[in-house]
Scaffold this motif. Sequence first.
Motif, PDB file in Angstrom:
ATOM      1  N   TYR A 131       0.828  -1.224   0.000  1.00 57.15           N
ATOM      2  CA  TYR A 131       0.000   0.000   0.000  1.00 57.15           C
ATOM      3  C   TYR A 131       0.852   1.260   0.000  1.00 57.15           C
ATOM      4  CZ  TYR A 131      -3.931  -3.049   1.162  1.00 57.15           C
ATOM      5  OH  TYR A 131      -4.908  -4.016   1.132  1.00 57.15           O
ATOM      6  N   GLN A 132       2.034   1.172  -0.642  1.00 64.96           N
ATOM      7  CA  GLN A 132       2.927   2.321  -0.611  1.00 64.96           C
ATOM      8  C   GLN A 132       2.378   3.533  -1.361  1.00 64.96           C
ATOM      9  OE1 GLN A 132       6.596   1.537  -2.700  1.00 64.96           O
ATOM     10  NE2 GLN A 132       5.583   0.045  -4.040  1.00 64.96           N
ATOM     11  N   ASN A 133       1.352   3.373  -2.181  1.00 62.94           N
ATOM     12  CA  ASN A 133       0.742   4.492  -2.915  1.00 62.94           C
ATOM     13  C   ASN A 133      -0.540   5.011  -2.260  1.00 62.94           C
ATOM     14  OD1 ASN A 133       2.633   4.594  -5.109  1.00 62.94           O
ATOM     15  ND2 ASN A 133       1.736   2.661  -5.833  1.00 62.94           N
ATOM     16  N   GLY A 134      -0.881   4.492  -1.112  1.00 62.50           N
ATOM     17  CA  GLY A 134      -2.082   4.959  -0.415  1.00 62.50           C
ATOM     18  C   GLY A 134      -3.020   3.830  -0.062  1.00 62.50           C
ATOM     19  N   PHE A 135      -3.850   4.051   0.956  1.00 64.21           N
ATOM     20  CA  PHE A 135      -4.780   3.020   1.412  1.00 64.21           C
ATOM     21  C   PHE A 135      -6.131   3.168   0.711  1.00 64.21           C
ATOM     22  CE2 PHE A 135      -2.300   3.432   5.539  1.00 64.21           C
ATOM     23  CZ  PHE A 135      -1.520   2.309   5.292  1.00 64.21           C
ATOM     24  N   PRO A 136      -6.658   2.077   0.160  1.00 60.21           N
ATOM     25  CA  PRO A 136      -8.037   2.122  -0.347  1.00 60.21           C
ATOM     26  C   PRO A 136      -9.010   2.239   0.829  1.00 60.21           C
ATOM     27  CG  PRO A 136      -6.818   0.274  -1.280  1.00 60.21           C
ATOM     28  CD  PRO A 136      -6.017   0.792  -0.141  1.00 60.21           C
ATOM     29  N   LEU A 137     -10.094   2.935   0.618  1.00 57.61           N
ATOM     30  CA  LEU A 137     -11.071   3.149   1.693  1.00 57.61           C
ATOM     31  C   LEU A 137     -11.667   1.827   2.171  1.00 57.61           C
ATOM     32  CD1 LEU A 137     -12.952   6.296   0.321  1.00 57.61           C
ATOM     33  CD2 LEU A 137     -11.357   6.220   2.226  1.00 57.61           C
ATOM     34  N   ARG A 138     -11.801   0.853   1.247  1.00 51.78           N
ATOM     35  CA  ARG A 138     -12.449  -0.409   1.615  1.00 51.78           C
ATOM     36  C   ARG A 138     -11.583  -1.235   2.574  1.00 51.78           C
ATOM     37  NH1 ARG A 138     -11.822  -3.726  -4.114  1.00 51.78           N
ATOM     38  NH2 ARG A 138      -9.542  -3.886  -4.076  1.00 51.78           N
ATOM     39  N   ASP A 139     -10.257  -0.998   2.567  1.00 57.03           N
ATOM     40  CA  ASP A 139      -9.355  -1.774   3.417  1.00 57.03           C
ATOM     41  C   ASP A 139      -8.972  -1.040   4.701  1.00 57.03           C
ATOM     42  OD1 ASP A 139      -9.374  -3.658   1.433  1.00 57.03           O
ATOM     43  OD2 ASP A 139      -7.502  -2.963   0.508  1.00 57.03           O
ATOM     44  N   LEU A 140      -9.489   0.195   4.854  1.00 58.36           N
ATOM     45  CA  LEU A 140      -8.996   1.057   5.925  1.00 58.36           C
ATOM     46  C   LEU A 140      -9.287   0.489   7.314  1.00 58.36           C
ATOM     47  CD1 LEU A 140      -7.423   3.671   5.688  1.00 58.36           C
ATOM     48  CD2 LEU A 140      -9.531   4.939   6.038  1.00 58.36           C
ATOM     49  N   ALA A 141     -10.467  -0.057   7.523  1.00 63.96           N
ATOM     50  CA  ALA A 141     -10.841  -0.577   8.841  1.00 63.96           C
ATOM     51  C   ALA A 141      -9.898  -1.701   9.273  1.00 63.96           C
ATOM     52  CB  ALA A 141     -12.285  -1.069   8.817  1.00 63.96           C
ATOM     53  N   GLN A 142      -9.584  -2.624   8.340  1.00 66.37           N
ATOM     54  CA  GLN A 142      -8.697  -3.748   8.679  1.00 66.37           C
ATOM     55  C   GLN A 142      -7.254  -3.283   8.892  1.00 66.37           C
ATOM     56  OE1 GLN A 142      -9.989  -5.852   5.098  1.00 66.37           O
ATOM     57  NE2 GLN A 142     -10.523  -7.621   6.399  1.00 66.37           N
ATOM     58  N   ILE A 143      -6.835  -2.291   8.070  1.00 66.63           N
ATOM     59  CA  ILE A 143      -5.464  -1.777   8.219  1.00 66.63           C
ATOM     60  C   ILE A 143      -5.284  -1.114   9.590  1.00 66.63           C
ATOM     61  CG2 ILE A 143      -3.853   0.003   7.374  1.00 66.63           C
ATOM     62  CD1 ILE A 143      -4.969  -0.651   4.536  1.00 66.63           C
ATOM     63  N   PHE A 144      -6.275  -0.370  10.030  1.00 62.16           N
ATOM     64  CA  PHE A 144      -6.154   0.299  11.327  1.00 62.16           C
ATOM     65  C   PHE A 144      -6.311  -0.687  12.480  1.00 62.16           C
ATOM     66  CE2 PHE A 144      -6.010   4.305   9.241  1.00 62.16           C
ATOM     67  CZ  PHE A 144      -5.520   5.196  10.175  1.00 62.16           C
ATOM     68  N   LYS A 145      -6.983  -1.771  12.216  1.00 63.54           N
ATOM     69  CA  LYS A 145      -7.040  -2.811  13.248  1.00 63.54           C
ATOM     70  C   LYS A 145      -5.650  -3.426  13.429  1.00 63.54           C
ATOM     71  CE  LYS A 145      -9.705  -6.775  14.785  1.00 63.54           C
ATOM     72  NZ  LYS A 145     -10.846  -7.684  14.516  1.00 63.54           N
ATOM     73  N   ILE A 146      -4.960  -3.625  12.309  1.00 60.68           N
ATOM     74  CA  ILE A 146      -3.581  -4.132  12.373  1.00 60.68           C
ATOM     75  C   ILE A 146      -2.688  -3.110  13.080  1.00 60.68           C
ATOM     76  CG2 ILE A 146      -1.576  -4.759  10.964  1.00 60.68           C
ATOM     77  CD1 ILE A 146      -3.656  -5.781   8.852  1.00 60.68           C
ATOM     78  N   LEU A 147      -2.893  -1.804  12.761  1.00 61.15           N
ATOM     79  CA  LEU A 147      -2.119  -0.742  13.406  1.00 61.15           C
ATOM     80  C   LEU A 147      -2.341  -0.748  14.915  1.00 61.15           C
ATOM     81  CD1 LEU A 147      -0.347   1.804  13.328  1.00 61.15           C
ATOM     82  CD2 LEU A 147      -2.411   3.122  12.800  1.00 61.15           C
ATOM     83  N   ASN A 148      -3.572  -0.949  15.306  1.00 65.35           N
ATOM     84  CA  ASN A 148      -3.905  -0.973  16.733  1.00 65.35           C
ATOM     85  C   ASN A 148      -3.255  -2.178  17.428  1.00 65.35           C
ATOM     86  OD1 ASN A 148      -5.187   0.247  18.922  1.00 65.35           O
ATOM     87  ND2 ASN A 148      -6.958  -1.105  18.760  1.00 65.35           N
ATOM     88  N   LEU A 149      -3.217  -3.299  16.721  1.00 62.80           N
ATOM     89  CA  LEU A 149      -2.580  -4.505  17.272  1.00 62.80           C
ATOM     90  C   LEU A 149      -1.073  -4.288  17.432  1.00 62.80           C
ATOM     91  CD1 LEU A 149      -4.553  -7.202  15.245  1.00 62.80           C
ATOM     92  CD2 LEU A 149      -4.688  -6.814  17.714  1.00 62.80           C
ATOM     93  N   ILE A 199       1.385   4.674   9.835  1.00 60.36           N
ATOM     94  CA  ILE A 199       0.894   6.042  10.096  1.00 60.36           C
ATOM     95  C   ILE A 199       1.402   6.997   9.021  1.00 60.36           C
ATOM     96  CG2 ILE A 199       1.056   7.988  11.706  1.00 60.36           C
ATOM     97  CD1 ILE A 199       1.180   5.872  13.974  1.00 60.36           C
ATOM     98  N   LYS A 200       2.643   6.780   8.586  1.00 61.58           N
ATOM     99  CA  LYS A 200       3.205   7.640   7.543  1.00 61.58           C
ATOM    100  C   LYS A 200       2.383   7.550   6.263  1.00 61.58           C
ATOM    101  CE  LYS A 200       7.625   8.604   5.279  1.00 61.58           C
ATOM    102  NZ  LYS A 200       9.038   8.201   5.150  1.00 61.58           N
ATOM    103  N   LEU A 201       1.957   6.311   5.926  1.00 65.12           N
ATOM    104  CA  LEU A 201       1.127   6.136   4.726  1.00 65.12           C
ATOM    105  C   LEU A 201      -0.249   6.784   4.869  1.00 65.12           C
ATOM    106  CD1 LEU A 201       2.002   2.440   3.770  1.00 65.12           C
ATOM    107  CD2 LEU A 201       2.782   4.532   2.652  1.00 65.12           C
ATOM    108  N   CYS A 202      -0.709   6.974   6.125  1.00 62.90           N
ATOM    109  CA  CYS A 202      -2.018   7.634   6.338  1.00 62.90           C
ATOM    110  C   CYS A 202      -1.995   9.077   5.880  1.00 62.90           C
ATOM    111  CB  CYS A 202      -2.402   7.575   7.820  1.00 62.90           C
ATOM    112  SG  CYS A 202      -2.827   5.928   8.381  1.00 62.90           S
ATOM    113  N   GLY A 203      -0.801   9.650   5.760  1.00 62.90           N
ATOM    114  CA  GLY A 203      -0.703  11.021   5.273  1.00 62.90           C
ATOM    115  C   GLY A 203      -0.959  11.139   3.790  1.00 62.90           C
ATOM    116  N   LEU A 204      -0.889   9.993   3.048  1.00 65.69           N
ATOM    117  CA  LEU A 204      -1.169   9.999   1.609  1.00 65.69           C
ATOM    118  C   LEU A 204      -2.681  10.066   1.382  1.00 65.69           C
ATOM    119  CD1 LEU A 204       1.282   7.201   0.434  1.00 65.69           C
ATOM    120  CD2 LEU A 204       1.634   9.679   0.340  1.00 65.69           C
ATOM    121  N   PRO A 205      -3.113  10.534   0.210  1.00 66.89           N
ATOM    122  CA  PRO A 205      -4.551  10.562  -0.078  1.00 66.89           C
ATOM    123  C   PRO A 205      -5.133   9.145  -0.058  1.00 66.89           C
ATOM    124  CG  PRO A 205      -3.335  11.890  -1.666  1.00 66.89           C
ATOM    125  CD  PRO A 205      -2.320  11.122  -0.882  1.00 66.89           C
ATOM    126  N   PHE A 206      -6.307   9.005   0.512  1.00 67.32           N
ATOM    127  CA  PHE A 206      -7.018   7.730   0.472  1.00 67.32           C
ATOM    128  C   PHE A 206      -7.524   7.492  -0.942  1.00 67.32           C
ATOM    129  CE2 PHE A 206      -8.186   8.305   5.203  1.00 67.32           C
ATOM    130  CZ  PHE A 206      -6.962   7.755   5.583  1.00 67.32           C
TER     131      PHE A 206
END
Length: 906
Positions: A78-96, A115-122
């Motif tokens: 996901y080096q080019n940005g996070f798709p909105l559909r995957d965001l919930a699972q990605i942040f769950k991994i971040l929380n873990l 977190i750095k990738l969160c600065g990119l456009p969704f």
Amino acid sequence: MSRAEAAEPAEAPEPSSRIKFSSPRQIPIVGVVTEDEEVQGAFKSMDLNRVIKLFEETGKDDLEQRQLKSVKKLVQCYQNGFPLRDLAQIFKILNLCAEKIKTQPHFIEPAYNIIKLCGLPFLKKKASDEITYAEDTANSIGLLGDLMKIQNSELRIQICKCVIDFYHAEPPKKHITGYQQASSSYKIKMAEVGELAKTMIQSLELLENQLVEKLWVLKALQHLSTSEVNCTLMVKAQAASGICAHLNDPDPSGQLLFRSSEILWNLLEKSSKEEIIQQLSNLKCLLALKEVFKNLFIRGISHYDRQLRNDILVITTIISQNPGAPMIESGFTRDLILFATFNEVKSQNPLVKGLKLSNSYEDFELKKLLFNIIVILCKDLSTIQLLIDGKVILALFTYVKRPEKHKILEWSAAQYEELQLHAIATLSSVAPFLIDEYLFYKGNDQVLEFLAWCDNEDSFFSHGNSFHGAGGRGNKFAQMRYSLRLLRAMVYLENDTINKDLCENGAIQQLIGIFKNTISKYNDKEEAILLEIQSDILLILSGLCEYHIPGKEIFGTEGVDIILHVMKTDPKKLQSGLGYNVLLYSTLDSIWCCILGCYPSEDYFLEKEGIFLLLDLLALNQKKFCNLILGIMVEFCDNPKTAAHVNAWRGKKDQTAASLLIKLWRKEEKELGVKRDKYGKIVDTKKPLFTSFQEEQKIIPLPANCPTIAVMDVAENIRAKIYAVLGKLDFENLPGLSAEDFVTLCIIHRYLDFKIGEIWNEIYEEIKLEKLRPVTTDKKILESITAASENIGKMVVSLQSEMIESQARQDVQNEQKVYTKIQATHKQRELANKSWENFLARTSNAKTLKVPSGGVVTVESTPARLVGGPLADTDIALKKLPIRGGALQKVKAVKTVDEPKKSDPA
């Protein structure tokens, strides 16, 4: 000073993030992916559920390495940005990952990279993804604030950078096949929904001694506070008090103070000001503000320092509006008074020793802000002694003088003029609280002397380029306007010493002279200001003369003349909105205070047809003036000469004063909802004066010192005044009244009887409500009073009925007279028609022409010898006369055929 003027200083270097394991973030370049590349995994979604399941496993030896590897793969994918559909699972991994950091520090780097990738456009695959995944996105962004609890500087700084990137999104240089960038405002909106601002404020409590991280959080909050929604969330988290209390914390970079003040400004502008004031109204916040302001005032040198100093003063001014703010307890009030007056009053205080203000824009704004805060501080009576100690009145009066060019050192001419007007305006608010100081420094003398300069014709040309100087360019109207406001404020105190001193100093004659000069200086451009000046002069004169007979005598005929001048104003101007209404109010007030009670002035007013002008104003039928005019009329009618003037007045369509007053009564009763039948008769003889409001209100027991509804009704409408005026004119022999007027006059005549009956009825009802039983005698008296009032009502109804019937009979008689006149007119017209027919018959009917209408007359023709025959030319006949010889012969008289012959006397 406006907030926009506090420009951000040159950006200081951002605090170092001290990250050793990652290079600085570069702007991502999203390449175009071919179908082959997509198959090979250039941008292929991972099985995120498998990664989550891997993090939930326990007890395996290589588990940590596998988990770190999976997160690293996720970051690469996901080096080019996070798709909105995957965001919930990605942040769950971040929380873990975040949960493992305490015991397994290796997870800091993968969490940092996510977190750095969160600065990119969704990214969104469908246009509807922004709506579909809105809740997941908001919850995910909200989690960023919770991650600030992790005690790791690099991670916290990266979270702040990520939030700041929300507000500086850059469009992708290339796009990924099948995906689009979410709208630039989407992240900002989701941050509001996820309440990120609230959690970021709460994180400040964890950073008490960590300046670098605190500065990054403040920078993020500076961006978040540009939204009203975020400001509301921050206020709920006590952001104002939390930030303000640490304004004075050590910070070599100066960013803490700048960013904190910026956030406070945004909170004041975009959320509940009252709530912010409450949060800042504590000793800790005010002490911090005091120290910051004092340091900037004394040591601030740069342009930016002065701007920041002024911003802090504005925030302090807003806080000082709260009476509960401990301004005095913090010592801030004393310092502010010192700083406001040190230029004008020499002080030995070390804080201001050797301190000078320049004529720079910031210092000029500071001086005005200090004047402004004094106005607010003086409303707290506890501040009065501090104002006296600080010699505020003396300092302000240094500006109530004719400007002398060689003495204006600190300020330019335009700046001095603006400060002068601001100082006089400040005196208008402060001086009424410091009467002894005002008198000690001979305030009246100074103001009157300054007014004399304002009124003279010298070569002074004002700039008129400020709020207080509006309309004063090239003249001294602005100075006169504010000086009169100061005098008005002092006169309104009704202090005998001040008013007597003004009268003894010739204030009344001087003000009348100024008023006359304003008439001669009339200018359309400054019309509104001139009207305000005239209104204030009349109000001051009213205050000086109201309880002072010598003052009324001084007012005299010259004063009456200026009042009459205003009363002759074109009524159309009352609707212009320029201030003629206010001037007329002031004029009517002056009649009451300056003329009534002084018989020479009253007589002069009557002689100059002042009553006619009053009735002309009353005839305009403007409710806002009627009450005051009628009150003046009541008082004027005590003068025996007034009645003749009132009765002599005639309005439009020859209307009399009595008819006008009765018409106003009917109009007032209609507005009050008083019950009357179609002829104007009383409907309810028990309550002949009751208004709709009185009908709705229930009678309740009241203390003896509280007026009842019936008593209040006397003061709340004009009926009592109309009754008083007509009573003083004598209800008999009122000219110009119609039958309808007489019907209404019956009620007016008995107004006092009806009102007394109303009050007794209220007393009786209150006794019943209080369950009191009067003694037999009192009960009989109450019943007889009630019955008598009702009988008067019945008597008035009977009289009204007689009048109506008499008028009906008179109408019938008048109608009969009209019919008789019409019949006579028709008969005359018939006779004229017959005469015309006879005339036509005599000229056009042959049979009628054959019938002789009178005696037959025979006329002898002129003899032929005289005219030479029937066809002879007259001129020729005359020429022949001499040939025939002799003069013309006498023609015989005409004979009537039937005339008898007279016997010859011979």
